[in-house]
Design a protein around this motif. Structure first.
Motif, PDB file in Angstrom:
ATOM      1  N   LYS A 187       0.813  -1.218   0.000  1.00 40.61           N
ATOM      2  CA  LYS A 187       0.000   0.000   0.000  1.00 40.61           C
ATOM      3  C   LYS A 187       0.845   1.266   0.000  1.00 40.61           C
ATOM      4  CE  LYS A 187      -0.469   0.312   4.976  1.00 40.61           C
ATOM      5  NZ  LYS A 187      -1.305   0.615   6.077  1.00 40.61           N
ATOM      6  N   ASP A 188       2.121   1.181   0.342  1.00 39.10           N
ATOM      7  CA  ASP A 188       2.982   2.356   0.407  1.00 39.10           C
ATOM      8  C   ASP A 188       3.639   2.695  -0.929  1.00 39.10           C
ATOM      9  OD1 ASP A 188       2.429   2.668   3.111  1.00 39.10           O
ATOM     10  OD2 ASP A 188       4.058   1.311   3.689  1.00 39.10           O
ATOM     11  N   LEU A 189       3.421   1.888  -1.948  1.00 39.72           N
ATOM     12  CA  LEU A 189       4.023   2.166  -3.256  1.00 39.72           C
ATOM     13  C   LEU A 189       3.344   3.380  -3.893  1.00 39.72           C
ATOM     14  CD1 LEU A 189       4.315  -1.417  -4.779  1.00 39.72           C
ATOM     15  CD2 LEU A 189       6.155   0.008  -3.901  1.00 39.72           C
ATOM     16  N   ASP A 190       4.136   4.171  -4.623  1.00 35.56           N
ATOM     17  CA  ASP A 190       3.524   5.309  -5.301  1.00 35.56           C
ATOM     18  C   ASP A 190       2.801   4.824  -6.562  1.00 35.56           C
ATOM     19  OD1 ASP A 190       5.594   4.798  -7.028  1.00 35.56           O
ATOM     20  OD2 ASP A 190       6.532   6.763  -6.863  1.00 35.56           O
ATOM     21  N   ARG A 191       1.973   5.693  -7.098  1.00 37.21           N
ATOM     22  CA  ARG A 191       1.089   5.316  -8.186  1.00 37.21           C
ATOM     23  C   ARG A 191       1.846   4.891  -9.438  1.00 37.21           C
ATOM     24  NH1 ARG A 191      -3.937   9.047  -9.780  1.00 37.21           N
ATOM     25  NH2 ARG A 191      -2.543  10.573  -8.858  1.00 37.21           N
ATOM     26  N   SER A 192       2.957   5.536  -9.717  1.00 34.58           N
ATOM     27  CA  SER A 192       3.711   5.176 -10.923  1.00 34.58           C
ATOM     28  C   SER A 192       4.294   3.768 -10.798  1.00 34.58           C
ATOM     29  CB  SER A 192       4.810   6.193 -11.200  1.00 34.58           C
ATOM     30  OG  SER A 192       5.758   6.202 -10.149  1.00 34.58           O
ATOM     31  N   ARG A 193       4.762   3.400  -9.611  1.00 38.91           N
ATOM     32  CA  ARG A 193       5.308   2.052  -9.399  1.00 38.91           C
ATOM     33  C   ARG A 193       4.198   1.005  -9.529  1.00 38.91           C
ATOM     34  NH1 ARG A 193       8.659  -1.553 -10.548  1.00 38.91           N
ATOM     35  NH2 ARG A 193       8.911  -3.162  -8.980  1.00 38.91           N
ATOM     36  N   VAL A 194       3.033   1.319  -8.999  1.00 40.33           N
ATOM     37  CA  VAL A 194       1.901   0.394  -9.130  1.00 40.33           C
ATOM     38  C   VAL A 194       1.540   0.222 -10.602  1.00 40.33           C
ATOM     39  CG1 VAL A 194      -0.548   0.049  -8.591  1.00 40.33           C
ATOM     40  CG2 VAL A 194       1.005   0.878  -6.828  1.00 40.33           C
ATOM     41  N   GLY A 195       1.599   1.308 -11.367  1.00 37.80           N
ATOM     42  CA  GLY A 195       1.335   1.226 -12.805  1.00 37.80           C
ATOM     43  C   GLY A 195       2.325   0.317 -13.511  1.00 37.80           C
ATOM     44  N   VAL A 196       3.590   0.392 -13.124  1.00 40.85           N
ATOM     45  CA  VAL A 196       4.621  -0.474 -13.708  1.00 40.85           C
ATOM     46  C   VAL A 196       4.330  -1.932 -13.368  1.00 40.85           C
ATOM     47  CG1 VAL A 196       7.073  -1.087 -13.610  1.00 40.85           C
ATOM     48  CG2 VAL A 196       6.396   1.312 -13.781  1.00 40.85           C
ATOM     49  N   ILE A 197       3.922  -2.179 -12.138  1.00 39.13           N
ATOM     50  CA  ILE A 197       3.615  -3.557 -11.725  1.00 39.13           C
ATOM     51  C   ILE A 197       2.404  -4.077 -12.501  1.00 39.13           C
ATOM     52  CG2 ILE A 197       2.886  -5.004  -9.781  1.00 39.13           C
ATOM     53  CD1 ILE A 197       4.516  -3.077  -7.961  1.00 39.13           C
TER      54      ILE A 197
END
Length: 192
Positions: free
Chosen positions: A88-98
């Motif tokens: 839950k602490d990941l930023d939005r851009s990192r979540v998009g990459v995942i």
């Protein structure tokens, strides 16, 4: 009547003869050294799986992607949705990459080609609930409707088969200037 039957039989025999000629032409071309016929060296065979098996398989593929802690998938007809659980602490851009990495991992799978990937906690829980309902044997029609609502809520919607607007600059010209341009155009066309 006899003439009609005789004519019909002749046409059928002619049609069969033409089909044989096409087959022999194909065989001749295959034996021609100028042509090289190859078979697909890497065919993707779609294993026959139930919806539940396909969902488990896709969730397993998603979990193999780094930073994905857990995954759930729902397969209903043409709809395939995969929910991933990330930190839950990941930023939005990192979540998009995942999410992109999961989609890439799934696109080579016959069941995951068109999967929608979600990382929203609410959606993941709703997908888990749908999976439970499927396992309990709820009617597929109601579940398909619920899944389509989930997908529609998060996927951008736009006109699918709408004709593009004309690329006419006249739409961007103020009306008064357009009248002046039309007048100049008319004068030039009649001044030959």
């Amino acid at each position: 009547m006899k003439t009609f039957l005789l004519l019909t039989a002749f046409l059928l025999l002619s049609a069969c003869q033409q089909g044989g000629n096409e087959q022999s032409l194909l065989e001749e071309k295959q034996n021609d050294p100028k042509f090289k016929y190859v078979s697909d060296s890497d065919p993707i065979e779609k294993k026959t799986m139930t919806r539940e098996e396909a969902a488990e398989h896709l969730a397993g593929l998603a979990v193999q992607v780094p930073d994905v802690h857990d995954a759930t998938a729902v397969v209903l007809g043409d709809y395939v949705a995969v929910g991933i659980d990330v930190d839950k602490d990941l930023d939005r851009s990192r979540v998009g990459v995942i999410k992109y990495s999961v989609a890439e991992a799934l696109k080579n799978d016959p069941y995951g080609k068109q999967a929608a990937v979600f990382a929203d906690a609410d959606v993941v829980e709703r997908l888990r609930g749908l999976g439970d309902k499927i396992a309990q044997g709820h009617p597929v029609d109601a579940l398909t409707d619920e899944l389509s609502q989930i997908v529609a809520r998060y996927m951008p919607e736009g006109p699918v088969n709408e004709e593009p607007k004309s690329n006419n600059n006249q739409d961007s010209i103020p009306e008064e200037e357009q009248k002046n341009l039309d007048q100049v155009e008319n004068e030039q066309s009649y001044s030959d």
